[in-house]
Design a protein around this motif. Structure first.
Motif, PDB file in Angstrom:
ATOM      1  N   HIS A  70       0.897  -1.138  -0.017  1.00 33.48           N
ATOM      2  CA  HIS A  70       0.124  -0.293   0.044  1.00 33.48           C
ATOM      3  C   HIS A  70       0.928   1.319  -0.048  1.00 33.48           C
ATOM      4  CE1 HIS A  70      -2.673  -2.858   1.069  1.00 33.48           C
ATOM      5  NE2 HIS A  70      -2.656  -3.236   2.234  1.00 33.48           N
ATOM      6  N   GLY A  71       0.075   2.447  -0.103  1.00 31.63           N
ATOM      7  CA  GLY A  71       1.071   3.545   0.240  1.00 31.63           C
ATOM      8  C   GLY A  71       0.432   4.896  -0.174  1.00 31.63           C
ATOM      9  N   PHE A  72       0.753   5.720  -1.041  1.00 33.68           N
ATOM     10  CA  PHE A  72       0.129   6.969  -1.473  1.00 33.68           C
ATOM     11  C   PHE A  72       0.461   7.358  -2.906  1.00 33.68           C
ATOM     12  CE2 PHE A  72       0.678   6.850   3.234  1.00 33.68           C
ATOM     13  CZ  PHE A  72      -0.243   7.457   3.708  1.00 33.68           C
ATOM     14  N   CYS A  73      -0.480   8.269  -3.397  1.00 30.39           N
ATOM     15  CA  CYS A  73      -0.273   8.693  -4.794  1.00 30.39           C
ATOM     16  C   CYS A  73      -0.494  10.106  -4.905  1.00 30.39           C
ATOM     17  CB  CYS A  73      -1.285   7.835  -5.523  1.00 30.39           C
ATOM     18  SG  CYS A  73      -1.607   8.390  -7.070  1.00 30.39           S
ATOM     19  N   PHE A  74       0.298  10.746  -5.616  1.00 31.16           N
ATOM     20  CA  PHE A  74      -0.108  12.218  -5.972  1.00 31.16           C
ATOM     21  C   PHE A  74      -0.726  12.189  -7.433  1.00 31.16           C
ATOM     22  CE2 PHE A  74       3.471  13.387  -3.212  1.00 31.16           C
ATOM     23  CZ  PHE A  74       3.055  14.306  -2.455  1.00 31.16           C
ATOM     24  N   GLU A  75      -2.008  12.674  -7.365  1.00 30.73           N
ATOM     25  CA  GLU A  75      -2.747  12.771  -8.442  1.00 30.73           C
ATOM     26  C   GLU A  75      -2.527  14.269  -9.287  1.00 30.73           C
ATOM     27  OE1 GLU A  75      -6.593  10.295  -9.225  1.00 30.73           O
ATOM     28  OE2 GLU A  75      -6.695  11.474  -7.366  1.00 30.73           O
ATOM     29  N   ASP A 122      -2.494  17.301 -11.998  1.00 31.13           N
ATOM     30  CA  ASP A 122      -3.348  18.028 -12.854  1.00 31.13           C
ATOM     31  C   ASP A 122      -3.510  17.633 -14.073  1.00 31.13           C
ATOM     32  OD1 ASP A 122      -4.645  19.325 -10.637  1.00 31.13           O
ATOM     33  OD2 ASP A 122      -3.895  21.539 -11.118  1.00 31.13           O
ATOM     34  N   ASN A 123      -2.314  17.484 -14.524  1.00 30.29           N
ATOM     35  CA  ASN A 123      -1.816  16.628 -16.187  1.00 30.29           C
ATOM     36  C   ASN A 123      -2.371  15.324 -16.312  1.00 30.29           C
ATOM     37  OD1 ASN A 123      -0.095  15.392 -14.975  1.00 30.29           O
ATOM     38  ND2 ASN A 123       1.666  16.554 -16.006  1.00 30.29           N
ATOM     39  N   GLY A 124      -3.072  14.748 -15.078  1.00 31.40           N
ATOM     40  CA  GLY A 124      -3.621  13.427 -15.280  1.00 31.40           C
ATOM     41  C   GLY A 124      -2.464  12.272 -14.957  1.00 31.40           C
ATOM     42  N   THR A 125      -1.413  12.623 -14.900  1.00 30.34           N
ATOM     43  CA  THR A 125      -0.085  11.633 -14.121  1.00 30.34           C
ATOM     44  C   THR A 125      -0.512  11.247 -12.669  1.00 30.34           C
ATOM     45  OG1 THR A 125       1.482  13.355 -13.755  1.00 30.34           O
ATOM     46  CG2 THR A 125       1.426  12.367 -16.065  1.00 30.34           C
ATOM     47  N   LYS A 126      -0.051  10.135 -12.367  1.00 26.86           N
ATOM     48  CA  LYS A 126      -0.057   9.668 -10.910  1.00 26.86           C
ATOM     49  C   LYS A 126       1.141   9.028 -10.474  1.00 26.86           C
ATOM     50  CE  LYS A 126      -5.170   8.713 -11.432  1.00 26.86           C
ATOM     51  NZ  LYS A 126      -5.211   9.522 -12.383  1.00 26.86           N
ATOM     52  N   GLN A 127       1.834   9.638  -9.518  1.00 30.57           N
ATOM     53  CA  GLN A 127       2.952   9.427  -8.991  1.00 30.57           C
ATOM     54  C   GLN A 127       2.865   8.468  -7.616  1.00 30.57           C
ATOM     55  OE1 GLN A 127       5.111  13.031  -7.807  1.00 30.57           O
ATOM     56  NE2 GLN A 127       6.770  11.693  -6.826  1.00 30.57           N
ATOM     57  N   LEU A 128       3.216   7.226  -7.738  1.00 32.43           N
ATOM     58  CA  LEU A 128       2.848   6.437  -6.633  1.00 32.43           C
ATOM     59  C   LEU A 128       4.139   6.622  -5.525  1.00 32.43           C
ATOM     60  CD1 LEU A 128       1.788   3.102  -8.302  1.00 32.43           C
ATOM     61  CD2 LEU A 128       0.589   4.524  -6.864  1.00 32.43           C
ATOM     62  N   ILE A 129       3.846   6.403  -4.248  1.00 30.45           N
ATOM     63  CA  ILE A 129       4.827   6.566  -3.202  1.00 30.45           C
ATOM     64  C   ILE A 129       4.678   5.337  -2.383  1.00 30.45           C
ATOM     65  CG2 ILE A 129       6.196   7.836  -1.528  1.00 30.45           C
ATOM     66  CD1 ILE A 129       5.287  10.335  -2.933  1.00 30.45           C
ATOM     67  N   LEU A 130       4.962   4.073  -2.543  1.00 33.54           N
ATOM     68  CA  LEU A 130       4.437   3.152  -1.578  1.00 33.54           C
ATOM     69  C   LEU A 130       5.447   2.646  -0.378  1.00 33.54           C
ATOM     70  CD1 LEU A 130       3.711   0.675  -4.875  1.00 33.54           C
ATOM     71  CD2 LEU A 130       2.154   2.128  -3.632  1.00 33.54           C
ATOM     72  N   TYR A 131       4.712   2.046   0.336  1.00 37.88           N
ATOM     73  CA  TYR A 131       5.529   1.570   1.813  1.00 37.88           C
ATOM     74  C   TYR A 131       6.992   0.709   1.217  1.00 37.88           C
ATOM     75  CZ  TYR A 131       1.678   3.388   4.592  1.00 37.88           C
ATOM     76  OH  TYR A 131       0.877   3.968   5.164  1.00 37.88           O
TER      77      TYR A 131
END
Length: 227
Positions: free
Chosen positions: A59-64, A66-75
């Motif tokens: 699990h973890g976190f994600c920055f959504e 505005d340009n539609g890309t998603k940046q995952l920051i997982l544990y």
């Protein structure tokens, strides 16, 4: 039961081949969440599912953005969201933070094999699919059930609390938890031993704790292979 736990840990830290596959052990941590208003919430979190094939579904976190890309920051063992304002997109409000629940299948897909008789070539295609659910709340737990896992027990057993992600300022995995939280872990372990029966949990593998292994580089190197 401590003997059983010790044997299992030896199996997973040894370089020898063993005829047992309990998967990579689940990793749990004591987590400190600081909110925008300065309030601090501490409790237990799980990195995600361990499971077969020694592959973590974290699990973890994600920055959504505005340009539609998603940046995952997982544990993982280097997980760091200690200052969300260090991310320019978050500071400039061009992205929003979401909690990520890994809902990938626990088993990897079987390789697809194709043989071209004319060219006498064999093609093996391996496909891995990762699936995540984006949520606006982060779960954290204040109790431990009998099996010690915060991921699989009912909310009533493990004191589940949800935190609105848009209220979070920083998240830290604690290397030195408070005595109060350490006592909860120790008391849960004692309760488990008291309730243990010889014919139960023969394939049970206890979770490992971030604060107990983070200083053991050999263990960290071994487990990091499965992220």
């Amino acid at each position: 039961m401590r003997i059983i736990f010790s044997i299992i840990l030896i199996l997973f830290t040894s370089g020898k081949t063993v005829n047992i596959d309990l998967g990579a052990p689940e990793i749990q941590a004591v987590c400190k969440v600081t909110l925008n208003d300065g309030k601090i919430i501490e409790g237990f979190i799980t990195f995600g599912a361990g499971g077969y094939e020694y592959k973590y579904r974290t699990h973890g976190f994600c920055f959504e953005h505005d340009n539609g890309t998603k940046q995952l920051i997982l544990y993982d063992f280097k997980f760091n969201l200690s200052n969300l304002d260090s991310y320019a997109s978050h500071r400039n409000e061009t992205s929003k933070l979401c909690y990520v629940e890994n809902i990938s299948a626990r088993h990897l897909q079987q390789p697809k094999t194709e043989f071209d008789e004319e060219k006498n070539t064999l093609t093996i295609t391996k496909t891995e699919v990762a699936k995540y659910r984006l949520l606006e709340q982060m779960p954290i737990y204040t109790k431990l059930p009998l099996d010690l896992f915060v991921a699989y027990s009912s909310d009533e057993q493990n004191g589940k609390t949800t935190i609105e992600v848009n209220q979070i300022k920083s998240i830290e995995l604690l290397k030195k938890p408070s005595k109060e939280l350490l006592d909860i872990i120790e008391n849960a372990r004692k309760k488990q031993i008291e309730n243990h029966k010889e014919d139960e949990w023969v394939d049970y593998q206890p979770p490992v704790w971030y604060h107990e292994i983070i200083t053991n580089q050999e263990r960290i190197d071994y487990l990091s292979k499965f992220f």
